[in-house]
Design a protein around this motif. Structure first.
Motif, PDB file in Angstrom:
ATOM      1  N   GLY A   1      19.989  61.094  10.316  1.00  0.00           N
ATOM      2  CA  GLY A   1      20.872  61.910   9.480  1.00  0.00           C
ATOM      3  C   GLY A   1      20.278  63.242   9.096  1.00  0.00           C
ATOM      4  O   GLY A   1      20.999  64.144   8.693  1.00  0.00           O
ATOM      5  N   LEU A   2      18.958  63.362   9.172  1.00  0.00           N
ATOM      6  CA  LEU A   2      18.349  64.650   8.853  1.00  0.00           C
ATOM      7  C   LEU A   2      18.136  65.409  10.155  1.00  0.00           C
ATOM      8  O   LEU A   2      17.332  65.006  10.985  1.00  0.00           O
ATOM      9  CB  LEU A   2      17.026  64.460   8.126  1.00  0.00           C
ATOM     10  CG  LEU A   2      17.096  63.833   6.735  1.00  0.00           C
ATOM     11  CD1 LEU A   2      15.730  63.878   6.076  1.00  0.00           C
ATOM     12  CD2 LEU A   2      18.100  64.547   5.852  1.00  0.00           C
ATOM     13  N   SER A   3      18.877  66.486  10.328  1.00  0.00           N
ATOM     14  CA  SER A   3      18.803  67.207  11.601  1.00  0.00           C
ATOM     15  C   SER A   3      17.750  68.299  11.539  1.00  0.00           C
ATOM     16  O   SER A   3      17.373  68.768  10.456  1.00  0.00           O
ATOM     17  CB  SER A   3      20.162  67.826  11.924  1.00  0.00           C
ATOM     18  OG  SER A   3      20.457  68.814  10.978  1.00  0.00           O
ATOM     19  N   VAL A   4      17.302  68.716  12.721  1.00  0.00           N
ATOM     20  CA  VAL A   4      16.352  69.820  12.803  1.00  0.00           C
ATOM     21  C   VAL A   4      17.011  71.109  12.296  1.00  0.00           C
ATOM     22  O   VAL A   4      16.346  71.963  11.694  1.00  0.00           O
ATOM     23  CB  VAL A   4      15.823  69.948  14.257  1.00  0.00           C
ATOM     24  CG1 VAL A   4      16.908  70.312  15.229  1.00  0.00           C
ATOM     25  CG2 VAL A   4      14.696  70.961  14.339  1.00  0.00           C
ATOM     26  N   THR A   5      18.323  71.209  12.486  1.00  0.00           N
ATOM     27  CA  THR A   5      19.064  72.376  11.983  1.00  0.00           C
ATOM     28  C   THR A   5      18.950  72.455  10.465  1.00  0.00           C
ATOM     29  O   THR A   5      18.672  73.518   9.902  1.00  0.00           O
ATOM     30  CB  THR A   5      20.552  72.267  12.373  1.00  0.00           C
ATOM     31  OG1 THR A   5      20.643  71.877  13.733  1.00  0.00           O
ATOM     32  CG2 THR A   5      21.294  73.560  12.155  1.00  0.00           C
ATOM     33  N   MET A   6      19.154  71.297   9.828  1.00  0.00           N
ATOM     34  CA  MET A   6      19.086  71.270   8.369  1.00  0.00           C
ATOM     35  C   MET A   6      17.660  71.562   7.900  1.00  0.00           C
ATOM     36  O   MET A   6      17.459  72.319   6.945  1.00  0.00           O
ATOM     37  CB  MET A   6      19.544  69.915   7.853  1.00  0.00           C
ATOM     38  CG  MET A   6      19.808  69.892   6.364  1.00  0.00           C
ATOM     39  SD  MET A   6      20.070  68.232   5.761  1.00  0.00           S
ATOM     40  CE  MET A   6      18.417  67.653   5.615  1.00  0.00           C
ATOM     41  N   ALA A   7      16.677  70.990   8.591  1.00  0.00           N
ATOM     42  CA  ALA A   7      15.276  71.213   8.210  1.00  0.00           C
ATOM     43  C   ALA A   7      14.928  72.699   8.294  1.00  0.00           C
ATOM     44  O   ALA A   7      14.314  73.250   7.373  1.00  0.00           O
ATOM     45  CB  ALA A   7      14.357  70.405   9.123  1.00  0.00           C
ATOM     46  N   LEU A   8      15.359  73.340   9.368  1.00  0.00           N
ATOM     47  CA  LEU A   8      15.065  74.775   9.521  1.00  0.00           C
ATOM     48  C   LEU A   8      15.819  75.611   8.492  1.00  0.00           C
ATOM     49  O   LEU A   8      15.284  76.577   7.948  1.00  0.00           O
ATOM     50  CB  LEU A   8      15.426  75.235  10.935  1.00  0.00           C
ATOM     51  CG  LEU A   8      14.376  74.931  12.006  1.00  0.00           C
ATOM     52  CD1 LEU A   8      14.907  75.232  13.388  1.00  0.00           C
ATOM     53  CD2 LEU A   8      13.105  75.732  11.762  1.00  0.00           C
ATOM     54  N   ALA A   9      17.058  75.212   8.230  1.00  0.00           N
ATOM     55  CA  ALA A   9      17.849  75.940   7.230  1.00  0.00           C
ATOM     56  C   ALA A   9      17.206  75.844   5.856  1.00  0.00           C
ATOM     57  O   ALA A   9      17.244  76.798   5.067  1.00  0.00           O
ATOM     58  CB  ALA A   9      19.273  75.391   7.196  1.00  0.00           C
ATOM     59  N   LEU A  10      16.595  74.679   5.566  1.00  0.00           N
ATOM     60  CA  LEU A  10      15.931  74.494   4.276  1.00  0.00           C
ATOM     61  C   LEU A  10      14.601  75.245   4.211  1.00  0.00           C
ATOM     62  O   LEU A  10      14.201  75.714   3.148  1.00  0.00           O
ATOM     63  CB  LEU A  10      15.699  73.002   4.007  1.00  0.00           C
ATOM     64  CG  LEU A  10      16.955  72.170   3.734  1.00  0.00           C
ATOM     65  CD1 LEU A  10      16.636  70.693   3.771  1.00  0.00           C
ATOM     66  CD2 LEU A  10      17.575  72.549   2.396  1.00  0.00           C
ATOM     67  N   ILE A  11      13.947  75.349   5.368  1.00  0.00           N
ATOM     68  CA  ILE A  11      12.653  76.041   5.409  1.00  0.00           C
ATOM     69  C   ILE A  11      12.834  77.559   5.342  1.00  0.00           C
ATOM     70  O   ILE A  11      12.020  78.267   4.748  1.00  0.00           O
ATOM     71  CB  ILE A  11      11.868  75.625   6.677  1.00  0.00           C
ATOM     72  CG1 ILE A  11      11.280  74.234   6.452  1.00  0.00           C
ATOM     73  CG2 ILE A  11      10.769  76.618   7.033  1.00  0.00           C
ATOM     74  CD1 ILE A  11      10.641  73.638   7.671  1.00  0.00           C
TER      75      ILE A  11
ATOM     76  N   GLY B   1      18.215  60.426  15.664  1.00  0.00           N
ATOM     77  CA  GLY B   1      17.749  61.267  14.562  1.00  0.00           C
ATOM     78  C   GLY B   1      18.268  62.684  14.686  1.00  0.00           C
ATOM     79  O   GLY B   1      18.299  63.431  13.715  1.00  0.00           O
ATOM     80  N   ALA B   2      18.684  63.072  15.897  1.00  0.00           N
ATOM     81  CA  ALA B   2      19.234  64.415  16.142  1.00  0.00           C
ATOM     82  C   ALA B   2      20.314  64.291  17.221  1.00  0.00           C
ATOM     83  O   ALA B   2      20.271  63.351  18.018  1.00  0.00           O
ATOM     84  CB  ALA B   2      18.122  65.342  16.612  1.00  0.00           C
ATOM     85  N   PRO B   3      21.276  65.223  17.256  1.00  0.00           N
ATOM     86  CA  PRO B   3      22.327  65.134  18.281  1.00  0.00           C
ATOM     87  C   PRO B   3      21.765  65.095  19.702  1.00  0.00           C
ATOM     88  O   PRO B   3      22.320  64.437  20.566  1.00  0.00           O
ATOM     89  CB  PRO B   3      23.146  66.404  18.058  1.00  0.00           C
ATOM     90  CG  PRO B   3      22.886  66.799  16.650  1.00  0.00           C
ATOM     91  CD  PRO B   3      21.499  66.348  16.346  1.00  0.00           C
ATOM     92  N   SER B   4      20.631  65.793  19.901  1.00  0.00           N
ATOM     93  CA  SER B   4      20.063  65.829  21.252  1.00  0.00           C
ATOM     94  C   SER B   4      19.406  64.513  21.653  1.00  0.00           C
ATOM     95  O   SER B   4      18.941  64.369  22.777  1.00  0.00           O
ATOM     96  CB  SER B   4      19.049  66.969  21.350  1.00  0.00           C
ATOM     97  OG  SER B   4      18.059  66.814  20.372  1.00  0.00           O
ATOM     98  N   SER B   5      19.354  63.560  20.727  1.00  0.00           N
ATOM     99  CA  SER B   5      18.734  62.264  21.041  1.00  0.00           C
ATOM    100  C   SER B   5      19.755  61.163  21.285  1.00  0.00           C
ATOM    101  O   SER B   5      19.384  59.999  21.422  1.00  0.00           O
ATOM    102  CB  SER B   5      17.816  61.840  19.896  1.00  0.00           C
ATOM    103  OG  SER B   5      16.849  62.811  19.666  1.00  0.00           O
ATOM    104  N   VAL B   6      21.030  61.541  21.324  1.00  0.00           N
ATOM    105  CA  VAL B   6      22.075  60.532  21.532  1.00  0.00           C
ATOM    106  C   VAL B   6      21.826  59.792  22.851  1.00  0.00           C
ATOM    107  O   VAL B   6      21.849  58.561  22.911  1.00  0.00           O
ATOM    108  CB  VAL B   6      23.482  61.177  21.522  1.00  0.00           C
ATOM    109  CG1 VAL B   6      24.550  60.179  21.955  1.00  0.00           C
ATOM    110  CG2 VAL B   6      23.824  61.713  20.136  1.00  0.00           C
ATOM    111  N   ALA B   7      21.556  60.557  23.919  1.00  0.00           N
ATOM    112  CA  ALA B   7      21.381  59.940  25.242  1.00  0.00           C
ATOM    113  C   ALA B   7      20.141  59.047  25.297  1.00  0.00           C
ATOM    114  O   ALA B   7      20.114  58.080  26.059  1.00  0.00           O
ATOM    115  CB  ALA B   7      21.298  61.033  26.311  1.00  0.00           C
ATOM    116  N   THR B   8      19.141  59.353  24.469  1.00  0.00           N
ATOM    117  CA  THR B   8      17.912  58.553  24.472  1.00  0.00           C
ATOM    118  C   THR B   8      18.174  57.123  24.005  1.00  0.00           C
ATOM    119  O   THR B   8      17.513  56.185  24.433  1.00  0.00           O
ATOM    120  CB  THR B   8      16.850  59.209  23.566  1.00  0.00           C
ATOM    121  OG1 THR B   8      16.776  60.585  23.901  1.00  0.00           O
ATOM    122  CG2 THR B   8      15.485  58.589  23.743  1.00  0.00           C
ATOM    123  N   SER B   9      19.170  56.979  23.113  1.00  0.00           N
ATOM    124  CA  SER B   9      19.452  55.644  22.568  1.00  0.00           C
ATOM    125  C   SER B   9      20.079  54.716  23.615  1.00  0.00           C
ATOM    126  O   SER B   9      20.001  53.510  23.476  1.00  0.00           O
ATOM    127  CB  SER B   9      20.374  55.751  21.344  1.00  0.00           C
ATOM    128  OG  SER B   9      21.636  56.246  21.726  1.00  0.00           O
TER     129      SER B   9
END
Lengths: 497, 155
Positions: free
Chosen positions: A35-45, A83-91
């Motif tokens: 639920g915590l995306s890299v986009t959100m992490a960067l936006a917060l940083i 954990g991120a949209p780009s990891s959907v296929a990994t699951s």
């Protein structure tokens, strides 16, 4: 010599080393939390770096970017929540591997090939920037339309079971992506005369609901059923021969990923899905069928999505065009520090580009160090009793949804999508095509309409799909995909026999 | 035709397709079939849903009827939980709703601790001491991580 010095600058400066390491570790942790995306992490940083010098800010942000994309695979493999949209296929194969007791191997493989993919992405970023950017800049609206349609054709690969239900899921995704103000016509669509839907539906809320909350609810639904328990084998260091087996595949999907990443609007999500599809079609003799724990099924998407980072930075730095939401934040960071991203940036601040190349290399080195060191820690998540784990994940998804706009309204939406996702899973409707439709739908629609307006319809519109080399290649590729992904090929074969 | 041979998920899909079509028709100031209009793609999508759900429904019906003739179990059965599990899910959803409602009233830490203790206790198999320790620790760690480090203003 100057270029080399600029590339190794982050390696020689202790402060920058520390910042890249911290950023990478923070990115892995944030990416691993569902639920915590890299986009959100960067936006917060980003607000934190206002007062920093540009190099320090970029060092941290690049670390978070690489770490976050990589970290997303941890939760995909261990708890089937990307954990991120780009990891959907990994699951798709990561979670089955985890269920088969090979979580440790899956985590190790994804770490190594994320590193390889990331490094290949950086090399391409450094070496082929002018070439790739010149291709991307020549893309017309018809090319974007074809590209998105090719992406949507992946639905058949993503749909386990009923193809019709996969189509339904993708169609709902497209419609959800179109909710809000029409970007071309300026009128509201599917807003039910309310103002809360005018800005559309937040993609992160849908991801949190469909992949976070619905997973928790579904797991509670089947909690008392007999379920194969994950048995962990001690495969911390697979043999070099075993690792090298996937190297040719990783090279292909990494190159694919870096090219897709360079296309505006097509980021790690599409790169990983296409990488997975490529592995499914080309990898001979997988250890298990794809979708049931194939090793190549985790290698391909992870190499591809990490390589896409290098590609995504190319149009940002050379054209000022973001490849995805994360690179849009990068552009914001450059603006904050008084720089104008685009062709002038390369001419006037070339050293900045080479610094970013160096920081990216460094981040990938920290990625493999932290990724391999923390394998055991991530694996332990599986041993946590589900009765403890799922309420905790529910709280994290609630916080994740709340953090988007500091609004409980987003949390309510997220729970709504969670319940919808549960209903979909219980009725055999796959949720992944919905996300694909939501990502690609708006881009597909906009490019189609723009091209129609540019050519004023009629014959010119159809001719535009074959009158340039890029369009012709994409059209041929689209037709091949259409025939191979649907039952048309089977139908043609039946006719011929 | 027996009613049990119909897969109601396709009926639902058909209803959704018709709903989207109606909503598309309600979008004003647009020429529905003009390719450059904002209604063209939604119109195509709604038609695609309607056609595919009808196709899927009929196909499923024929398959189920054939299976019934051969005394076989219905082909598509995806859910593995029973009535008890559904009760668990409904209670868990109710718990989340109460938690969301309590957040602005009780603030983050008390509401989260109570939610975690309640849901972990309900799902069972965890001793109350472990439950208390995990609930309190998780809440504090989450608060420090999000509110203090990531600066997310939690309710």
């Amino acid at each position: 010599m100057d270029i080399f010095q600029q590339v190794i600058d982050p390696f020689m400066n202790v402060e920058l080393l520390f910042l890249v390491a911290t950023g990478t570790l923070a990115g892995i942790i944030v990416g691993a939390i569902p639920g915590l995306s890299v986009t959100m992490a960067l936006a917060l940083i980003l607000p934190l770096t206002y007062s920093w010098d540009l190099l320090s800010a970029l060092a941290v942000m690049l670390g978070v970017y690489y770490g976050g994309v990589f970290g997303g695979s941890r939760a995909s493999i261990l708890v089937n929540i990307p954990g991120a949209p780009s990891s959907v296929a990994t699951s798709f194969d990561g979670y089955p591997l985890s269920q088969l007791g090979e979580a440790r191997l899956a985590l190790t493989l994804t770490t190594i090939y994320s590193f390889i993919g990331g490094i290949i992405g950086v090399i391409v970023l450094a070496a082929a920037t002018p070439l790739v950017s010149s291709i991307a800049i020549d893309f017309g609206q018809q090319d974007y339309f074809l590209l998105t349609m090719i992406g949507l054709l992946l639905i058949s690969s993503l749909s386990k079971g009923s193809m019709v239900k996969g189509i339904f899921s993708a169609c709902i995704g497209v419609i959800l992506g179109l909710v809000g103000i029409d970007s071309l016509g300026a009128g509201p669509r599917f807003t039910f005369d309310t103002t809360i839907l005018l800005n559309g539906i937040d993609f992160i809320v849908v991801i949190l609901g469909l992949f976070g909350m619905s997973e928790v609810l579904y797991q509670i639904y089947i909690l008392k059923d007999e379920k194969k328990k994950a048995v962990l084998t001690k495969i911390a260091a697979p043999s070099l021969r075993f690792i090298l087996k996937f190297f040719p595949l990783s090279l292909r999907v990494s190159i694919m990923g870096v090219l897709i990443g360079a296309l505006p609007g097509a980021g790690g999500e599409i790169a990983s899905l296409l990488g997975y599809d490529h592995a499914k079609k080309t990898f001979k003799n997988p250890n298990r069928p794809f979708g049931e724990g194939a090793h190549a099924g985790v290698v391909a998407p992870e190499a591809s999505n990490n390589a896409a980072i290098g590609g995504a930075l190319i149009p940002v730095l050379t054209l000022g065009i973001p490849g995805d939401a994360v690179t849009a934040i990068f552009i914001g960071a450059l603006f904050i520090h008084g720089l104008q991203p685009g062709p002038q940036l390369m001419q006037e601040n070339g050293e900045l580009f080479w610094f970013m190349v160096g920081s990216s290399f460094l981040s990938n080195i920290f990625l493999i160090i932290f990724g391999l060191l923390f394998v055991s820690i991530f694996v332990k998540i599986i041993d946590v009793p589900k009765q403890l784990l799922y309420p905790i994940i529910a709280v994290i998804t609630v916080i994740g949804a709340y953090a988007i706009n500091n609004s409980l309204g987003d949390v309510v939406w997220m729970i709504g999508f969670g319940i919808a996702g549960l209903a979909m899973r219980m009725n055999g409707v796959p949720v992944a095509p919905l996300i694909l439709g939501m990502i690609l739908g708006p881009l597909m629609e906009t490019s189609f309409r723009r091209q129609y307006l540019i050519t004023q319809g009629g014959g010119d519109f159809f001719l535009s799909f074959i009158n340039s080399p890029i369009s012709l290649v994409l059209t041929v590729f689209f037709i091949i995909m259409l025939v191979s992904q649907t039952q048309a090929l089977k139908f043609i074969k039946n006719l011929s026999t | 035709m027996k009613i049990k041979t119909i897969d109601f998920s396709y009926v639902f899909m058909l209803a959704v397709g018709i709903f989207i079509l109606i909503q598309t028709l309600l979008i004003s100031q647009e020429n529905l079939l003009a390719p450059a209009s904002g209604t063209f793609i939604p119109f195509i999508i709604s038609i695609l849903i309607i056609i595919s759900s009808l196709f899927g429904g009929f196909k499923s019906m024929i398959e189920n009827q054939n299976a019934a003739k051969d005394d076989k179990a219905p082909k598509e059965k995806n859910s593995t939980g029973g009535k008890g599990q559904m009760t668990n899910v409904l209670i868990f959803i109710s718990g989340i709703c109460i938690y969301i409602g309590a957040l602005p009233l009780l603030t983050f830490i008390p509401a989260t601790v109570l939610f975690l203790i309640g849901t972990i206790y309900y799902l069972g198999k965890i001793s109350f001491t472990v439950n208390l320790i995990v609930s309190a620790t998780t809440t504090i760690v989450a608060f420090v991580l999000f509110a203090e480090i990531f600066n997310i203003p939690l309710p």
